[in-house]
Design an enzyme around this catalytic site. Sequence first.
Site, mmCIF file in Angstrom:
data_model
loop_
_atom_site.group_PDB
_atom_site.id
_atom_site.type_symbol
_atom_site.label_atom_id
_atom_site.label_comp_id
_atom_site.label_asym_id
_atom_site.label_seq_id
_atom_site.Cartn_x
_atom_site.Cartn_y
_atom_site.Cartn_z
ATOM 1 N N ALA A 1 0.873 -1.174 0.000
ATOM 2 C CA ALA A 1 0.000 0.000 0.000
ATOM 3 C C ALA A 1 0.911 1.224 0.000
ATOM 4 O O ALA A 1 2.076 1.147 0.399
ATOM 5 C CB ALA A 1 -0.884 -0.016 1.237
ATOM 6 N N GLY B 1 0.635 -5.087 0.885
ATOM 7 C CA GLY B 1 -0.574 -5.131 0.058
ATOM 8 C C GLY B 1 -0.353 -5.793 -1.294
ATOM 9 O O GLY B 1 -1.284 -6.357 -1.878
ATOM 10 N N GLU C 1 -0.547 -9.359 -0.638
ATOM 11 C CA GLU C 1 -1.963 -9.658 -0.373
ATOM 12 C C GLU C 1 -2.749 -9.765 -1.679
ATOM 13 O O GLU C 1 -3.615 -10.629 -1.831
ATOM 14 C CB GLU C 1 -2.563 -8.575 0.543
ATOM 15 N N GLU D 1 4.679 -5.017 7.087
ATOM 16 C CA GLU D 1 3.863 -3.990 7.760
ATOM 17 C C GLU D 1 4.319 -3.688 9.180
ATOM 18 O O GLU D 1 4.313 -2.533 9.621
ATOM 19 C CB GLU D 1 2.383 -4.417 7.794
HETATM 20 N N1 CO8 Z 1 4.513 3.302 -0.810
HETATM 21 C C1 CO8 Z 1 4.869 4.481 -1.346
HETATM 22 N N2 CO8 Z 1 6.003 4.663 -2.053
HETATM 23 C C2 CO8 Z 1 6.799 3.588 -2.214
HETATM 24 C C3 CO8 Z 1 6.491 2.325 -1.666
HETATM 25 C C4 CO8 Z 1 5.288 2.209 -0.944
HETATM 26 N N3 CO8 Z 1 4.875 1.038 -0.430
HETATM 27 N N4 CO8 Z 1 7.489 1.467 -1.982
HETATM 28 C C5 CO8 Z 1 8.376 2.171 -2.691
HETATM 29 N N5 CO8 Z 1 7.989 3.448 -2.828
HETATM 30 C C6 CO8 Z 1 8.660 4.536 -3.536
HETATM 31 C C7 CO8 Z 1 9.875 5.013 -2.748
HETATM 32 O O1 CO8 Z 1 9.472 5.936 -1.743
HETATM 33 C C8 CO8 Z 1 10.678 5.651 -3.844
HETATM 34 O O2 CO8 Z 1 10.166 6.908 -4.145
HETATM 35 P P1 CO8 Z 1 11.134 8.217 -4.132
HETATM 36 O O3 CO8 Z 1 12.096 7.946 -5.245
HETATM 37 O O4 CO8 Z 1 10.189 9.334 -4.405
HETATM 38 O O5 CO8 Z 1 11.787 8.249 -2.811
HETATM 39 C C9 CO8 Z 1 10.409 4.756 -5.049
HETATM 40 O O6 CO8 Z 1 9.205 4.064 -4.751
HETATM 41 C C10 CO8 Z 1 11.498 3.728 -5.297
HETATM 42 O O7 CO8 Z 1 11.683 3.003 -4.090
HETATM 43 P P2 CO8 Z 1 13.112 2.783 -3.411
HETATM 44 O O8 CO8 Z 1 14.038 3.903 -3.776
HETATM 45 O O9 CO8 Z 1 12.888 2.549 -1.953
HETATM 46 O O10 CO8 Z 1 13.573 1.475 -4.153
HETATM 47 P P3 CO8 Z 1 14.596 0.364 -3.604
HETATM 48 O O11 CO8 Z 1 14.865 -0.546 -4.754
HETATM 49 O O12 CO8 Z 1 15.752 1.004 -2.925
HETATM 50 O O13 CO8 Z 1 13.772 -0.427 -2.461
HETATM 51 C C11 CO8 Z 1 11.852 -1.590 -1.605
HETATM 52 C C12 CO8 Z 1 12.671 -1.193 -2.851
HETATM 53 C C13 CO8 Z 1 12.686 -2.547 -0.735
HETATM 54 C C14 CO8 Z 1 10.590 -2.282 -2.090
HETATM 55 C C15 CO8 Z 1 11.507 -0.326 -0.782
HETATM 56 O O14 CO8 Z 1 10.952 0.646 -1.663
HETATM 57 C C16 CO8 Z 1 10.519 -0.554 0.310
HETATM 58 O O15 CO8 Z 1 10.876 -1.067 1.365
HETATM 59 N N6 CO8 Z 1 9.243 -0.169 0.093
HETATM 60 C C17 CO8 Z 1 8.203 -0.299 1.087
HETATM 61 C C18 CO8 Z 1 7.732 -1.733 1.232
HETATM 62 C C19 CO8 Z 1 6.696 -1.841 2.311
HETATM 63 O O16 CO8 Z 1 6.927 -1.604 3.477
HETATM 64 N N7 CO8 Z 1 5.463 -2.254 1.924
HETATM 65 C C20 CO8 Z 1 4.357 -2.429 2.840
HETATM 66 C C21 CO8 Z 1 3.522 -1.198 2.867
HETATM 67 S S1 CO8 Z 1 2.238 -1.240 4.067
HETATM 68 C C22 CO8 Z 1 1.069 -2.212 3.362
HETATM 69 O O17 CO8 Z 1 1.223 -2.715 2.283
HETATM 70 C C23 CO8 Z 1 -0.187 -2.413 4.159
HETATM 71 C C24 CO8 Z 1 -1.274 -3.114 3.335
HETATM 72 C C25 CO8 Z 1 -2.609 -3.001 4.025
HETATM 73 C C26 CO8 Z 1 -3.127 -1.601 3.927
HETATM 74 C C27 CO8 Z 1 -4.455 -1.499 4.561
HETATM 75 C C28 CO8 Z 1 -5.039 -0.110 4.346
HETATM 76 C C29 CO8 Z 1 -5.335 0.641 5.611
#
Ligand code: CO8
Length: 258
Positions: free
Chosen positions: A65, A110, A113, A133
């Site tokens: 998400a 997500g 999921e 998460e």
């Molecule tokens: N949300 C928003 N932006 C994201 C997300 C995300 N989940 N993942 C990556 N991005 C963005 C980064 O912020 C970055 O943007 P910017 O260049 O503007 O800073 C761009 O995408 C590229 O990402 P990275 O530079 O971080 O790329 P890397 O290759 O270095 O890393 C990763 C890749 C490991 C995937 C890393 O981006 C990461 O850890 N992302 C987050 C993963 C995460 O924690 N996901 C879980 C999110 S919570 C969730 O899914 C809950 C679901 C249920 C929701 C229920 C609703 C209430």
Amino acid sequence: MEYHGLKVEVKDKIALITLSRPEALNALNLEVISSFNLAVKELSQNKDIRALIITGAGKAFIAGADIKELSKMKPDAAYTFSRKGQQAFDRLEQMDIPVIAAVNGFALGGGCELAMACDMRIASTTAKFGMPEVTLGLMPGFAGTQRLTRLVGYSNAMYLMTTAETVTAEEALRLGLVQIVVEPHQLMEISFEVAGKIASNGKYAVKSVKELARKSTYTAMEFGSELESEAFAGLFDRPEADEGMQAFMEKRKPQWKS
Ligand code: CO8
């Protein structure tokens, strides 16, 4: 139809949804979830389609998400987002046709999921699965606590959801989260091949298999078996079964009319 953050294509009775928000690794925000829900609704109404493939553009399947959007939410908004996501994924799961997740990269939170709401998952060797998460002080909200435990068992699911460790495609295969692992350049080819195999089989037979297999997750064996017999018998009322069995006896391929 104009969708946000995804593209829909249909070719040879196979539909493809490609999540595409490369600037955020295809992260799911409210707008994308609404578009996804709409796309699934529209594809469900197209009775010519026999299988659906879902994939992500670029290096991610879906990185979860949208954390930037989540960070601004209060409990009410978080609840609404969670329910909207669950409803969209339920609709996906309830489609008449098999749905394949072609997982090309990060399938986190997500994203994992969504992949789990598909009927099967084909992963490229570059895919990474995880439920991170808790590292954000959050928990799965698109029914991940429910689907992951059903797919990989309670203790494996607990391990993944409480440690937040990501696993490789090979590890996901061992856990039963993934059915096939392929080289990245083969991912879409193999996914379409699998979808094509499904599409070449009896439409009502495949629909009934999905319906009964889904019911098995919440139905007692005895009752499920009875439902299976009813569905099995129901197929004998259809020209499809006549054609399938006749074709076998005549040593030819079935010519489905439906
Ligand atoms: N949300 C928003 N932006 C994201 C997300 C995300 N989940 N993942 C990556 N991005 C963005 C980064 O912020 C970055 O943007 P910017 O260049 O503007 O800073 C761009 O995408 C590229 O990402 P990275 O530079 O971080 O790329 P890397 O290759 O270095 O890393 C990763 C890749 C490991 C995937 C890393 O981006 C990461 O850890 N992302 C987050 C993963 C995460 O924690 N996901 C879980 C999110 S919570 C969730 O899914 C809950 C679901 C249920 C929701 C229920 C609703 C209430």
